[in-house]
Design a protein around this motif. Structure first.
Motif, PDB file in Angstrom:
ATOM      1  N   ILE A  30       0.859  -1.184   0.000  1.00 59.56           N
ATOM      2  CA  ILE A  30       0.000   0.000   0.000  1.00 59.56           C
ATOM      3  C   ILE A  30       0.893   1.231   0.000  1.00 59.56           C
ATOM      4  O   ILE A  30       1.647   1.465   0.940  1.00 59.56           O
ATOM      5  N   THR A  31       0.789   2.010  -1.072  1.00 51.80           N
ATOM      6  CA  THR A  31       1.548   3.257  -1.147  1.00 51.80           C
ATOM      7  C   THR A  31       0.633   4.468  -1.213  1.00 51.80           C
ATOM      8  O   THR A  31       1.078   5.606  -1.108  1.00 51.80           O
TER       9      THR A  31
ATOM     10  N   GLY B  44       1.043  14.702   7.828  1.00 55.66           N
ATOM     11  CA  GLY B  44       1.441  15.844   7.006  1.00 55.66           C
ATOM     12  C   GLY B  44       2.156  15.476   5.724  1.00 55.66           C
ATOM     13  O   GLY B  44       2.389  16.348   4.873  1.00 55.66           O
ATOM     14  N   SER B  45       2.516  14.215   5.549  1.00 57.84           N
ATOM     15  CA  SER B  45       3.207  13.780   4.331  1.00 57.84           C
ATOM     16  C   SER B  45       2.225  13.742   3.160  1.00 57.84           C
ATOM     17  O   SER B  45       1.002  13.752   3.353  1.00 57.84           O
ATOM     18  N   PRO B  46       2.731  13.689   1.922  1.00 57.48           N
ATOM     19  CA  PRO B  46       1.832  13.597   0.764  1.00 57.48           C
ATOM     20  C   PRO B  46       0.894  12.388   0.845  1.00 57.48           C
ATOM     21  O   PRO B  46      -0.277  12.493   0.442  1.00 57.48           O
ATOM     22  N   THR B  47       1.383  11.273   1.360  1.00 54.27           N
ATOM     23  CA  THR B  47       0.527  10.088   1.483  1.00 54.27           C
ATOM     24  C   THR B  47      -0.583  10.339   2.490  1.00 54.27           C
ATOM     25  O   THR B  47      -1.744   9.983   2.261  1.00 54.27           O
ATOM     26  N   TRP B  48      -0.237  10.963   3.614  1.00 51.89           N
ATOM     27  CA  TRP B  48      -1.236  11.307   4.630  1.00 51.89           C
ATOM     28  C   TRP B  48      -2.316  12.209   4.027  1.00 51.89           C
ATOM     29  O   TRP B  48      -3.520  11.969   4.206  1.00 51.89           O
TER      30      TRP B  48
ATOM     31  N   PHE C 295      -4.741  10.339   1.725  1.00 51.24           N
ATOM     32  CA  PHE C 295      -5.757   9.578   2.458  1.00 51.24           C
ATOM     33  C   PHE C 295      -6.792  10.518   3.083  1.00 51.24           C
ATOM     34  O   PHE C 295      -7.997  10.253   3.034  1.00 51.24           O
ATOM     35  N   ALA C 296      -6.326  11.605   3.672  1.00 54.37           N
ATOM     36  CA  ALA C 296      -7.237  12.553   4.310  1.00 54.37           C
ATOM     37  C   ALA C 296      -8.216  13.128   3.296  1.00 54.37           C
ATOM     38  O   ALA C 296      -9.415  13.282   3.583  1.00 54.37           O
ATOM     39  N   LYS C 297      -7.722  13.421   2.093  1.00 51.11           N
ATOM     40  CA  LYS C 297      -8.580  13.970   1.054  1.00 51.11           C
ATOM     41  C   LYS C 297      -9.652  12.974   0.639  1.00 51.11           C
ATOM     42  O   LYS C 297     -10.825  13.330   0.472  1.00 51.11           O
TER      43      LYS C 297
END
Length: 336
Positions: free
Chosen positions: A164-165, A303-307, A310-312
């Protein structure tokens, strides 16, 4: 002489019996309680809480409260606690609070993005007298149960047979969910969730019935999910958290003396605080165990791009939560 001796012996026997009866009587009147857990007996929510709770009950009550324990879902399986406790099948049980959503809809908010509390906050605040604790305790009391301890076992992880990326990795994947709320999170990410009891997860992963399983880190390690998976995804809270509790049959609790009620709540609070701290302290070592057993561990940093990705994708669930749950409980959570 023989009659005299017989009389003396009989009198002594009666005296001994009387003393023995007087000695045994308190034990016979002891408050006997049953407690059920499920999942791995090595999980800190069991291994750290139950022995300490049992010992404190006996010590604080001078043996007047006795606890009989049942592990691994022997008495009540995870998904049936919300029925078994109010019915009195068991006096006390471990529970995932979201499993009560069929009876108490408001508990579902604990699995949504609106719940953004840390384990440290839970340790220090989620206790009797705290507005959030008291709110949910009152809701369960209406259903025939009370909360004796409420705690956070950490954000759920996802043990998988694939990497999972980003959110797109979940698309159409059959993933085990532990409750209605967790299923909604997975569905929002595009997965095909199936609610599965903790005792069925290992075999489900092994047979390929599910390609991944969402659940607590302690349980995933304790039940050795790493033996039948290749990856562990650690979303670090962006996919919600896991609020568990020990709940008790309301009638049983109210049938205890006020003194024993106080003892029980004090013992539960002390055991809960100890266990919650262990949960915080063990997070890193549990992840090391997963790595040592050959799994790749992917951690999402806040706060990372992956975070943010997912938040979006989970934003619709957050918006739905603000419309679905009473403003009262939303304000309580936001205030704390």
């Amino acid at each position: 002489m023989r009659n005299f001796l017989y009389g003396a012996i009989t009198s002594a026997a009666i005296a001994t019996l009387t003393v023995s009866t007087l000695t045994v009587a308190p034990a016979l009147s002891a408050e006997r309680l049953s407690l059920s857990t499920w999942g791995s007996p090595a999980h800190y929510q069991v291994a750290e809480f139950v022995p300490m709770f049992k010992q404190l009950l006996e010590e604080k009550s001078d043996g007047d409260i006795r606890l009989k324990t049942f592990e691994g879902g022997e008495m009540v399986k995870q998904q049936f606690v919300a029925t078994a406790v109010p019915q009195g099948t068991i006096d006390i049980s471990l529970t995932t609070l979201d499993n009560w959503s069929g009876r108490v809809a408001d508990v579902g908010i604990l699995t949504t993005p609106l719940w953004d509390k840390s384990m440290e906050w839970t340790r220090d605040n989620l206790k009797p007298g705290n507005p959030v604790f008291d709110y949910f305790d009152a809701k369960l009391r209406d259903e025939g149960a009370i909360i004796i301890a409420m705690f956070d076992i950490g954000a759920p992880v996802v043990s998988t047979s694939f990497e999972i990326t980003g959110p797109e990795a979940f698309a159409n994947m059959p993933i085990r969910a532990y409750s209605k709320g967790s299923a909604q999170v997975l569905q929002t990410l595009g997965a095909a969730p199936t609610i599965m009891g903790v005792g069925d997860v290992y075999s489900g992963l092994q047979r390929g019935t599910v390609k991944g399983a969402m659940g607590g880190l302690g349980g995933a390690v304790g039940l050795k999910h790493y033996e039948v998976t290749s990856n562990m995804f650690v979303p670090n809270g962006v996919m919600g958290t896991l609020i568990h509790a020990y709940v008790m049959n309301k009638a049983k609790f109210e049938g205890m003396s006020p003194e024993n009620q106080k003892i029980l709540m004090e013992a539960a609070a002390e055991a809960r605080d100890h266990m919650q701290q262990v949960a915080i302290d063990q997070l890193a070592s549990l992840l090391d165990t997963v790595r040592e057993n050959g799994n790749t561990v992917t951690i999402v940093e806040p706060g990372s791009p992956t975070w943010e990705a997912f938040a979006k994708q989970l934003e619709p669930l957050a918006r739905e939560a603000t419309q679905s749950y009473p403003q009262e409980v939303q304000d309580l959570i936001a205030a704390d």
